[in-house]
Every structure is written in structure tokens, then in C-alpha cells.
Design a protein around this motif. Structure first.
Motif, PDB file in Angstrom:
ATOM      1  N   VAL A  70       0.720  -1.201  -0.019  1.00 36.42           N
ATOM      2  CA  VAL A  70      -0.200  -0.066   0.031  1.00 36.42           C
ATOM      3  C   VAL A  70       0.795   1.459   0.054  1.00 36.42           C
ATOM      4  N   ASP A  71       0.408   2.167  -0.839  1.00 37.86           N
ATOM      5  CA  ASP A  71       1.067   3.546  -0.747  1.00 37.86           C
ATOM      6  C   ASP A  71      -0.133   4.742  -0.961  1.00 37.86           C
ATOM      7  N   TYR A  72       0.311   5.599  -0.348  1.00 38.48           N
ATOM      8  CA  TYR A  72      -0.950   6.586  -0.073  1.00 38.48           C
ATOM      9  C   TYR A  72      -0.115   8.040  -0.363  1.00 38.48           C
ATOM     10  N   ARG A  73      -1.283   8.677  -1.218  1.00 41.03           N
ATOM     11  CA  ARG A  73      -0.916  10.043  -1.431  1.00 41.03           C
ATOM     12  C   ARG A  73      -2.274  10.983  -0.643  1.00 41.03           C
ATOM     13  N   ILE A  74      -1.903  11.763   0.200  1.00 46.54           N
ATOM     14  CA  ILE A  74      -3.079  12.254   1.048  1.00 46.54           C
ATOM     15  C   ILE A  74      -2.947  13.811   0.621  1.00 46.54           C
ATOM     16  N   SER A  75      -3.915  14.461   0.330  1.00 44.25           N
ATOM     17  CA  SER A  75      -4.376  15.907   0.142  1.00 44.25           C
ATOM     18  C   SER A  75      -5.104  16.483   1.354  1.00 44.25           C
ATOM     19  N   VAL A  76      -4.854  17.593   1.898  1.00 43.13           N
ATOM     20  CA  VAL A  76      -5.718  17.934   2.969  1.00 43.13           C
ATOM     21  C   VAL A  76      -5.776  19.213   2.943  1.00 43.13           C
ATOM     22  N   ASP A  77      -7.067  19.879   3.100  1.00 43.73           N
ATOM     23  CA  ASP A  77      -7.170  21.707   3.011  1.00 43.73           C
ATOM     24  C   ASP A  77      -7.645  21.981   4.346  1.00 43.73           C
ATOM     25  N   LEU A  78      -6.656  22.788   4.952  1.00 43.63           N
ATOM     26  CA  LEU A  78      -7.069  23.336   6.230  1.00 43.63           C
ATOM     27  C   LEU A  78      -6.997  24.679   6.324  1.00 43.63           C
ATOM     28  N   ASP A  79      -8.017  25.009   7.289  1.00 41.96           N
ATOM     29  CA  ASP A  79      -8.164  26.612   7.683  1.00 41.96           C
ATOM     30  C   ASP A  79      -8.347  26.607   9.067  1.00 41.96           C
ATOM     31  N   GLY A  80      -8.487  28.009   9.555  1.00 44.36           N
ATOM     32  CA  GLY A  80      -8.387  28.271  10.964  1.00 44.36           C
ATOM     33  C   GLY A  80      -9.871  28.451  11.423  1.00 44.36           C
ATOM     34  N   GLU A  81     -10.965  28.300  10.642  1.00 41.81           N
ATOM     35  CA  GLU A  81     -11.960  29.141  10.899  1.00 41.81           C
ATOM     36  C   GLU A  81     -13.314  28.188  11.040  1.00 41.81           C
ATOM     37  N   SER A  82     -13.100  26.946  10.065  1.00 47.78           N
ATOM     38  CA  SER A  82     -14.549  26.307  10.044  1.00 47.78           C
ATOM     39  C   SER A  82     -14.228  24.888  10.921  1.00 47.78           C
ATOM     40  N   ASP A  83     -15.275  24.175  10.849  1.00 49.02           N
ATOM     41  CA  ASP A  83     -15.382  23.060  11.968  1.00 49.02           C
ATOM     42  C   ASP A  83     -14.978  21.587  11.191  1.00 49.02           C
ATOM     43  N   THR A  84     -14.894  21.601   9.966  1.00 46.81           N
ATOM     44  CA  THR A  84     -14.423  20.602   9.134  1.00 46.81           C
ATOM     45  C   THR A  84     -13.378  20.785   8.210  1.00 46.81           C
ATOM     46  N   SER A  86     -11.344  19.275   4.495  1.00 41.01           N
ATOM     47  CA  SER A  86     -11.611  18.254   3.372  1.00 41.01           C
ATOM     48  C   SER A  86     -10.103  17.734   2.824  1.00 41.01           C
ATOM     49  N   GLY A  87     -10.402  16.664   1.980  1.00 42.16           N
ATOM     50  CA  GLY A  87      -9.162  15.932   1.551  1.00 42.16           C
ATOM     51  C   GLY A  87      -9.335  14.919   0.752  1.00 42.16           C
ATOM     52  N   ARG A  88      -8.338  14.355   0.268  1.00 42.68           N
ATOM     53  CA  ARG A  88      -8.538  13.483  -1.079  1.00 42.68           C
ATOM     54  C   ARG A  88      -7.400  12.476  -0.791  1.00 42.68           C
ATOM     55  N   VAL A  89      -7.609  11.062  -0.601  1.00 46.64           N
ATOM     56  CA  VAL A  89      -6.577  10.055  -0.524  1.00 46.64           C
ATOM     57  C   VAL A  89      -6.709   9.313  -1.670  1.00 46.64           C
ATOM     58  N   VAL A  90      -5.304   8.878  -2.284  1.00 52.65           N
ATOM     59  CA  VAL A  90      -5.246   7.911  -3.285  1.00 52.65           C
ATOM     60  C   VAL A  90      -4.537   6.738  -2.535  1.00 52.65           C
ATOM     61  N   ALA A  91      -4.998   5.827  -2.514  1.00 54.76           N
ATOM     62  CA  ALA A  91      -4.426   4.612  -2.095  1.00 54.76           C
ATOM     63  C   ALA A  91      -4.179   3.880  -3.152  1.00 54.76           C
ATOM     64  N   GLU A  92      -2.746   3.373  -3.543  1.00 47.80           N
ATOM     65  CA  GLU A  92      -2.345   2.568  -4.597  1.00 47.80           C
ATOM     66  C   GLU A  92      -1.898   1.109  -3.944  1.00 47.80           C
ATOM     67  N   THR A  93      -2.686   0.237  -4.208  1.00 47.62           N
ATOM     68  CA  THR A  93      -2.463  -1.209  -3.439  1.00 47.62           C
ATOM     69  C   THR A  93      -2.616  -2.465  -4.739  1.00 47.62           C
ATOM     70  N   ASP A  94      -1.762  -3.300  -3.989  1.00 44.86           N
ATOM     71  CA  ASP A  94      -1.849  -4.757  -5.054  1.00 44.86           C
ATOM     72  C   ASP A  94      -3.078  -5.386  -4.400  1.00 44.86           C
ATOM     73  N   ILE A 145      -7.044   3.546  -5.812  1.00 45.45           N
ATOM     74  CA  ILE A 145      -8.275   3.855  -5.165  1.00 45.45           C
ATOM     75  C   ILE A 145      -8.211   5.281  -4.648  1.00 45.45           C
ATOM     76  N   ALA A 146      -9.238   6.062  -5.214  1.00 49.35           N
ATOM     77  CA  ALA A 146      -8.944   7.513  -4.972  1.00 49.35           C
ATOM     78  C   ALA A 146     -10.317   8.150  -4.375  1.00 49.35           C
ATOM     79  N   ILE A 147     -10.229   8.691  -3.134  1.00 53.03           N
ATOM     80  CA  ILE A 147     -11.331   8.838  -2.353  1.00 53.03           C
ATOM     81  C   ILE A 147     -11.504  10.275  -1.926  1.00 53.03           C
ATOM     82  N   ALA A 148     -12.580  11.098  -2.296  1.00 48.77           N
ATOM     83  CA  ALA A 148     -12.840  12.752  -1.754  1.00 48.77           C
ATOM     84  C   ALA A 148     -13.507  12.459  -0.632  1.00 48.77           C
ATOM     85  N   TYR A 149     -13.114  13.368   0.433  1.00 50.91           N
ATOM     86  CA  TYR A 149     -14.111  13.389   1.565  1.00 50.91           C
ATOM     87  C   TYR A 149     -14.129  14.786   2.266  1.00 50.91           C
TER      88      TYR A 149
END
Length: 902
Positions: A70-84, A86-94, A145-149
């Protein structure tokens, strides 16, 4: 496309069982595999994952068969104001073989925006706990496998925790994932034996520092004023130790050899941080561990972050360790506090090799990594630090907590089956850390120090970047020592309980002629063990009780004839675990008891005095010595003690004795007399200890816990106002709050105004927790009911740290009458709390339940356990413990009554 309907809940069949009765999914029925493919498919049982929180060992074993590399690429969007966020994970796996079962991706409490496989968006199911992908979407071979969340930030110290500093409004984020919380940050295969590499990028406010395992390789300026941080791929490690921390941290830098070091803390805490201590202890630990393990530090850089609201002491995230802010004092630390900091720094660093580089296969191995780090931290400090009393501190902390836990009905083997992740969390206890560390500590004595080191080094070398099990570790130790450790492993690691040893000996012409060690075992766990201890023979010489001989001995079975003791001087005091080599309770012979009672302050070894003082208090808690007799002995002898560790122990026992005296249903004049005597003694020690000494600070800390008379509370109020000063005693901000909590505890003076005024002076988050404690501890029914309502019905309005502050303060020992008035409500809410399935909340609620000393109170514990047999372990085990501890309290009270009538 996505579906909201949940999966059909089904009973989980073991991953190694077949014939469970599940029907083949229609999508798989349509496929006519070749005979070879069919054989591969049929080799994997059809398993339906329970539609519930957490992860089972059986399902994790199945998923380990399904995927690899398994290898992951993880992108995360952060700020100082909201309660949530967002991100995107790409999991490469055999995909290891054609799937017969759906593949699930762990993800608790978030929202899934989309799922794609190999560039094509696919339908999926999400039940709030995990994402399910049907087998037909995942062909054998390499898959992307790419998951936006999106996911809410956490406020309970797990997942990705968000903290807003009440002093300056700055926001700080940090992760805490152990044992099964990485999936509260991102959709991941959240089990320790699916190690992966991580390539991370983060968008964050421009003034934030972003930290993960690797150092950033570039930072881009974004059009919206933020920055985009890019981090290169990491080496392979487990999800639970993946770090991501962000915020406007203050950063200090140094080096340990060629390893870059950084230390970070939030801005308002930074003035209280002493970075030189942190860096010195870190450098010393690196110097020790790299030589001891024979393996260079594997992760290039080393960051340490001090974070707020943390629910544990520290966490070994790879190359970005997090520490509780409690390790930062707002006054001068005692040497014991400095050593505690050094110890936790070393503990977490030991994990970089044992835990991070080599990781347990499943959570049944959690104890080994924690026990090993517990032992190795003390060994590192004892070998390469300024501290000379490291093993005394190990005895005080790790060893005593282990002995206490191992005598409770909830004790368990060191190595236990862990069927699911909820059980994994419940095993973070004194058996995992204290007993495991103590058992490992005795192994170098038994095997030889160099053989132990070589076994550890070869184990780490063989399993680097992989997973291992207990057998792998023990095999390496046994091979290095040329010993078969199978029986040792069975008796020590798979059997619970603590043994007791006593000695019988005879002397002639002032020499020992025969000495036998008698080993007993609790009837519930009748196993007698083998270990190496040291006997200490003490005799009075020129007014000093000196050790005149030390006799190493390996004992086993019910009786051991210690031939090595023959011809040694006849002891006046015989200690059976001198210098604390072994994990065992000891029983003094009558002659030794008599000499200890007369000459405890003449014993030259402070470590021996420490252990004998503990043995005496054990006699009280075992119901053998009346509490009042021990109090009299302590007040007559403690004043002459000069060793700081012995002072710390006696002070803690006096505090415990005061609490027990409040619980006992004994004559009021007797209770009042003893409690006043303790308070007066402690106050005198504050004023007579060397100015500014650690002893003075220890006695003052004890005073803030047990002062209760008008005179004592008046002194506390004057210290707070500045009308009274004690030479050498600095009333720093944390001490001010301790005094305020004390005055609220006894409704002394204008106690409510003190809280209000101090919050204007100090509005830090630590201050807010102190204020909650001060309000909750007031002996006022209305206050108690309000805080219980907050804990039960308004917990979404409070952070977990605030709930814990209230729960810990609500029912001190002298307020059991108020507890009894509310006990029906307390016990009535037990199933409601357990049903939340929130382990951290259950642990906090369990803090409300006190040790009691009456049959009626104990019966409430018994009835609650009878009526609620399937409680969360974090709550149910505590109720069991409180019942047993309360029964012990009744035995102590009976002993006191007998002593009072003798």
C-alpha cells in the motif's frame, strides 16, 4: 454515484473458518472463473464485516490477505475557522488475488464525496464506519483507489484535533491515531500490519507551520494568501503513527549528531518552555539508543510538539512526536519532574525503533512495544543522563502501579487476545506498561545484559520496516542467550497475577546455616515462576544499618534452597528483592519487621528505605496493620528522612491515609485527631525543609491535597493573597490554582470570587480546567448535580479535557455523603454512557466512581455489574475495580477497629 443505505449487518465469521453460511454475492455468481482462479477465490472465506464501529482481528486478517504493498497520497485542505476539513486520499495497492469479498476502507464519522478506482468513479456504500467497494471494481493486480471526503475536526484529542487558544485566538491542529483513529482523519486501511508509505500535501494559512514525518521539499504561495506544503514520500510504517500537525507554533531548533531536531509549542505556552532541557534529554537518548540497538535512527529528522488537550502523556508518531502540555510547568520543575520529562522523551524515542521501525502484527502485541519502551527509557536515563536515581523512580511509578493492578480481579495476562480495536484501547493500563516493563527489566539479570542487547538488536535488524509477533522477539532473545524461553514466556506473559516470596532461615554462630525462599501464588492464578533476585543482608554497625552481603539467587517453584547464602552473616534485616531486580511481592520475617520499626532511618541505602516504607504501607492496605498505627509510625519517623524519593513516597502515603480516614466509619474524635496530626506535620515540613528544595515543594503539594482545618485553610488563603510567605516557596500560577481548588473544596472564604477573579488574571485553557475543578469539587449538592448534568447531558458543549476535569473533582473522599445522595443517578446512567461506544467518554465517566467503605455502597457496584454485563471495557473494568478496592477498604477498616480495641 453513492448509496446511503447501510450494509446488512451480519455476524462475523472467523477469517480462517469456512462454511459460515453466507451466500455468494450476485455479482460474483455471474463470473465463471477458471479452475485455478476458483481455487484462489475459494481459499479466501466469504466474510461480511459487522455494520458497527471498530475493526475486528478476524476481519483485519482477511483484509491482510486481500491487499498488499500500500502507498498513499493524501491531500488535505486546512483553515483556522471552519469546523470541518476536506481531503483526498489516493491509495495504490496490489489486489493479491481475485476478490471473493468486498474491500472496505476504514473511515469513521465523515462524509464521502466520491470514490474512483483506476480513474473511473464507481458506486460505493458508506455506513459512517467504513466504505465498501464491491469486488468487481477491483481487478487483481495494482489498483488506484481515490476517495474525496470531508470530516469534522475532533475535540476529544483523537483523529485530527482542533484547539483554539482562548488567550490569543490562534488555532492549532494535531493528530492522535492510536489504536484505531487514523480513519477519523482520512479513509485508510487502519490496521498495523498494512504498512504504507505516505506522500502528503497540505494547504494551510500562511503563518502556520505544517509538520509530518518528512520535511517539506517545497512550499507554494497560493492566490488566496495561504501556502501549499508538499512533503516527499515516507518510508513504510503503520497508519496509527502517521502524524500531521499544523498551526502557528513557536519553533526551536538543534541537532543530535547529524539528526535535525525541532521543538514546537503554541505561542502562549512558549515562554514557559525550557528548550535546553528538551534538547539535552533528546540528544542523550539518541546517543544511547543508536549505540544500544546498533541501528542508525531511520527517519532522517526528529520533531517534538507540545500540544493542548492531549488525552495521554505522549505519542510516538514517526519523526513528529506529540507531548502533553502538562510536561510544561509554569514554575520551576523539581528534579523528579525533570526526570519524568526526560523519561517520556526517551520512551517515545525508543518507539522509533521498537514500534515504528518494527511494529506488532496486531494489537495483542501492543504491550510489548509499550513495555519495552518503558524499560528502555529508564535504562537510557540510568546509563546516559544526569539522574542517579532512575531505578528508584521506576520502582515508584511503573512497579507500584503494576503491583496494584495485578492484584485486582480485572488483571489479565501481559499478552492477551485482542478480538477488536475497542479491546485494544482498554488494554492501555498498568499491566501493559508497568508489569510488562518490570518483567522485561528482570530479563537482563536472568539472561545477561549483553545477551539481552544482542537479542534486541538482531530482532530489530531482521524485521525492520515490517511486522513481528511475540514469538519472534523471544526467539531472538533465547538465541542470543542460548536459552529456551518457552516456559518463561508461558508463565510470565500468558499467566496473570503477582507472586509473593518469604524467607525462612536459621543461624548458628552468627552465620546463616540454611535459607529457604518460599514462593506463593494467589489461588486464582496458581503459577509459581522462575526469576533472579538479589537478597540483601543488613546489620547494625556503629549506628548504621549497613548491607553486609548481597546474594544473587535464581528461585523457582514453591521452595528454593539458597545454598549461596550459607555462611553469610546472620541478618538483622533480610530484604528479598534488594535493589528491585525482580517483579514479586515480598514478606518480611518477624525479626526484620522488628528491626525496621526501630531503625528505619539508620538504613544506609535510600533505595532499601524506599522499598521498606512501601512494604509497611502495603501492610495497611492488606488489612494487616491498623491505619492509625501506620500514621503514628510515619509521623514519628518521616521527619528524619532526607532522600527525596522516600519523601515523595511517604507524602503520597500520608495523602492516601487521609483519604482512607475520611472513608472509614470510625469515631469522629479519632478521625479528627489523626487528620489534624497529618496536616500539622506536613505544614511543619513545608516550613522546615531547605528553602526552595524539592522536598519543600513535595510537602506543599501534599498540603494542597489534605489541608482541611480552619488554621490550614487560613494559611492557604494568606499564601494566595500574599499576606503570608514561606522562604523559598514560589507561588507560581499553577500553585495559585491549586490553592483556589483547595479553598473551594472546603468553601473557605470568598471561594467563588477567587475563581472569577483568577480567570481574569489567567484565562488560559489550563486555567479554565482548574476553574471547572474548583466548581465541581465544592461540597454543595446543587453544584454537584449541575456538573453531573453537564457530563451526562451537555457533553457536546465541553471538550473532553473539561469533562475529565469535572469528573475527577466531583467526589473527593470526604464528600461521600454527597456521592451517596447522587449514586442512584450515577449508576442509572451507566448503560446510557456505555451505549455511546465512546471509549474516551466512558473512561472519563468512570472517574466519577469513588472507593467506598460500606456494604451498602459496595452492593451498588455489584448490582450495576450484574444488571449491565456488556459494558464498554473502559467503564465496566473500573466498576469492577472499585468494588474490589472498596472491599479492601472494608478490610482495612476492620483492621483499624481491631487495633483501636487492642
Amino acid at each position: 454515484m453513492r448509496f446511503s443505505r447501510p450494509l446488512v449487518t451480519a455476524l462475523l465469521c472467523g477469517a480462517l473458518l469456512s462454511g459460515c453460511g453466507e451466500k455468494t454475492p450476485p455479482s460474483e455468481k455471474a463470473v465463471e472463473p477458471t479452475s485455478t482462479a476458483a481455487a484462489k477465490i475459494n481459499a479466501t472465506p466469504l466474510v461480511t464485516r459487522p455494520d458497527a464501529p471498530g475493526l475486528t482481528a478476524n476481519y483485519a486478517a482477511l483484509r491482510k490477505q486481500q491487499i498488499a504493498n500500500v502507498d498513499y497520497r493524501i491531500s488535505v485542505d486546512l483553515d483556522g475557522e471552519s469546523d470541518t476539513f476536506s481531503g483526498r486520499v489516493v491509495a495504490e495497492t496490489d489486489i493479491a488475488r481475485p476478490l471473493r469479498n468486498p474491500l472496505t476502507v476504514d473511515f469513521t464519522g465523515g462524509e464521502v464525496k466520491s470514490v474512483s478506482v483506476n480513474g473511473k468513479e464507481i458506486p460505493f456504500e458508506y455506513n459512517g464506519y467504513f466504505i465498501t467497494i464491491a469486488p468487481q471494481h477491483l481487478p487483481q493486480g495494482r489498483n488506484n483507489i481515490a476517495i474525496a471526503y470531508t470530516h469534522p475536526y475532533s475535540t476529544d484529542g483523537s483523529g485530527l484535533h482542533r484547539f483554539k487558544d482562548p488567550q490569543d485566538g490562534n488555532v492549532y491542529l494535531y493528530t492522535h491515531f492510536e489504536p484505531y483513529k487514523a480513519n477519523r482523519f482520512a479513509p485508510l486501511f487502519d490496521q498495523p500490519n498494512l504498512k504504507a508509505s505516505y506522500t502528503i500535501d497540505v494547504k494551510a494559512p500562511a503563518d502556520w507551520q505544517v509538520v509530518t514525518t518528512s520535511r517539506e521539499d517545497r512550499i507554494e504561495e497560493l492566490a488566496d494568501g495561504r501556502k501549499h506544503w508538499h512533503f516527499p514520500a515516507t518510508k513504510k510504517f503503520s497508519t496509527y503513527i502517521l502524524p500531521l500537525h499544523a498551526g502557528p507554533f513557536v519553533v526551536w531548533e538543534s541537532k543530535a549528531g547529524n539528526i535535525p531536531l525541532r521543538l514546537m509549542a503554541r505561542r502562549t505556552l512558549a515562554p514557559n518552555v525550557k528548550p535546553q532541557d528538551w534538547f539535552t534529554f533528546t540528544q542523550q537518548s539518541f546517543d544511547f539508543f543508536q549505540k544500544y540497538f546498533g541501528i542508525e535512527y531511520p527517519f532522517r529528522k526528529y520533531d517534538q510538539l507540545i500540544v493542548p488537550d492531549f488525552t495521554i502523556g505522549a505519542m510516538e508518531n514517526v519523526a513528529a512526536v506529540t507531548f502533553n502540555e502538562a510536561y510544561v510547568s509554569r514554575g520551576e520543575k523539581t528534579q523528579a519532574e525533570r526526570q519524568k520529562l526526560a523519561n517520556v522523551i526517551a520512551h517515545e524515542m525508543a518507539h522509533m525503533w521498537f514500534g515504528d521501525l518494527v511494529t506488532m502484527d496486531w494489537w495483542n502485541g501492543l504491550w510489548l512495544k509499550e513495555s519495552f519502551a518503558t524499560y528502555m527509557a529508564s535504562l537510557a536515563l540510568a546509563t546516559n543522563s544526569e539522574f542517579e536515581d532512575v531505578w528508584e523512580n521506576f520502582y515508584l511509578r511503573s512497579k507500584q502501579s503494576a503491583y496494584q493492578a495485578d492484584q485486582l480481579a480485572t488483571t489479565h495476562p501481559i499478552e492477551v487476545p485482542v478480538p477488536n480495536t475497542a479491546e485494544a484501547f482498554s488494554n492501555f493500563d498498568s499491566i501493559t506498561y508497568g508489569k510488562g516493563g518490570s518483567v522485561l527489566k528482570q530479563l537482563p539479570h536472568l539472561l545477561g545484559k549483553e545477551a539481552f542487547r544482542q537479542g534486541v538488536s538482531s530482532y530489530l535488524e531482521e524485521f525492520s520496516y515490517g511486522n513481528a509477533e511475540l514469538k519472534d522477539f523471544m526467539d531472538h532473545l533465547g538465541k542470543a542467550a542460548n536459552q529456551d524461553l518457552s516456559r518463561w514466556t508461558h508463565n510470565w506473559l500468558y499467566k496473570p497475577g503477582v507472586n509473593t516470596i518469604a524467607a525462612g532461615y536459621q543461624c548458628w554462630d552468627d552465620k546463616i546455616t540454611v535459607l529457604l525462599i518460599n514462593q506463593s501464588a494467589p489461588k486464582e492464578y496458581p503459577v509459581r515462576r522462575r526469576q533472579k533476585v538479589q537478597l540483601g543482608i543488613y546489620r547494625l554497625q556503629d549506628g548504621v544499618m549497613a548491607r553486609v552481603a548481597a546474594v544473587p539467587v535464581i528461585y523457582s517453584g514453591a521452595k528454593t534452597d539458597v545454598k549461596e547464602a550459607r555462611g553469610q552473616p546472620c541478618p538483622q534485616i533480610l530484604t528479598l528483592n534488594d535493589e528491585d531486580w525482580g517483579y514479586v511481592r515480598t514478606s518480611l520475617d518477624n525479626r526484620s519487621i522488628a528491626q525496621v520499626s526501630q531503625h528505619i532511618n539508620a538504613i544506609e541505602s535510600s533505595f532499601t528505605r524506599l522499598m521498606l516504607w512501601q512494604s509497611l504501607f502495603d501492610s495497611v492496605t492488606d488489612g494487616k496493620m491498623p491505619l492509625s498505627e501506620w500514621i503514628d509510625f510515619a509521623l514519628n519517623n518521616a521527619g528524619a528522612e532526607s532522600d527525596i524519593n522516600v519523601i515523595r513516597l511517604i507524602a503520597s502515603h500520608l495523602e492516601a491515609a487521609s483519604a482512607y480516614a475520611h472513608r472509614f466509619d470510625i469515631a469522629e474524635p479519632l478521625r479528627r485527631e489523626r487528620l489534624e496530626a497529618i496536616e500539622n506535620f506536613v505544614w511543619a515540613k513545608i516550613n522546615t525543609s531547605p528553602a526552595g528544595s524539592d522536598a519543600q515543594k513535595v510537602w506543599f503539594e501534599t498540603f494542597t491535597q489534605l489541608a482541611h482545618t480552619d488554621q490550614g485553610l487560613g494559611n492557604a488563603a494568606q499564601l494566595l493573597s500574599g499576606e503570608l510567605a514561606i522562604d523559598g516557596l514560589s507561588i507560581d500560577q499553577d500553585i495559585r490554582w491549586q490553592l483556589i481548588v483547595l479553598l473551594n473544596r472546603h468553601l473557605h472564604g470568598d471561594y467563588a470570587k477567587l475563581v472569577k477573579d483568577e480567570l481574569q488574571r489567567d484565562n488560559s485553557d489550563r486555567a479554565q480546567n482548574y476553574a471547572i475543578s474548583a466548581r465541581a469539587i465544592r461540597p454543595v449538592a446543587q453544584e454537584k448535580r449541575a456538573w453531573l448534568d453537564n457530563i451526562l447531558n451537555k457533553r457536546d458543549q465541553y471538550k473532553l479535557s473539561q469533562i475529565r476535569a469535572a469528573a475527577a473533582a466531583l467526589f473527593p473522599a470526604e464528600q461521600l455523603n454527597l456521592y451517596r445522595d447522587m449514586s442512584t443517578q450515577l449508576f442509572g446512567a451507566v448503560p446510557q454512557v456505555s451505549d455511546t461506544k465512546d471509549t474516551l467518554y466512558n473512561k472519563a465517566y468512570a472517574m466519577l466512581f469513588p472507593i467506598v467503605c460500606s456494604k451498602a455502597d459496595i452492593s451498588q457496584y455489584a448490582e450495576a455489574l450484574k444488571q449491565n454485563r456488556d459494558l464498554m471495557p473502559a467503564l465496566g473494568r473500573v466498576l469492577q475495580d472499585r468494588r474490589q478496592q472498596s472491599e479492601w477498604c472494608m478490610a482495612m477498616e476492620k483492621s483499624q477497629r481491631r487495633g483501636s480495641t487492642d
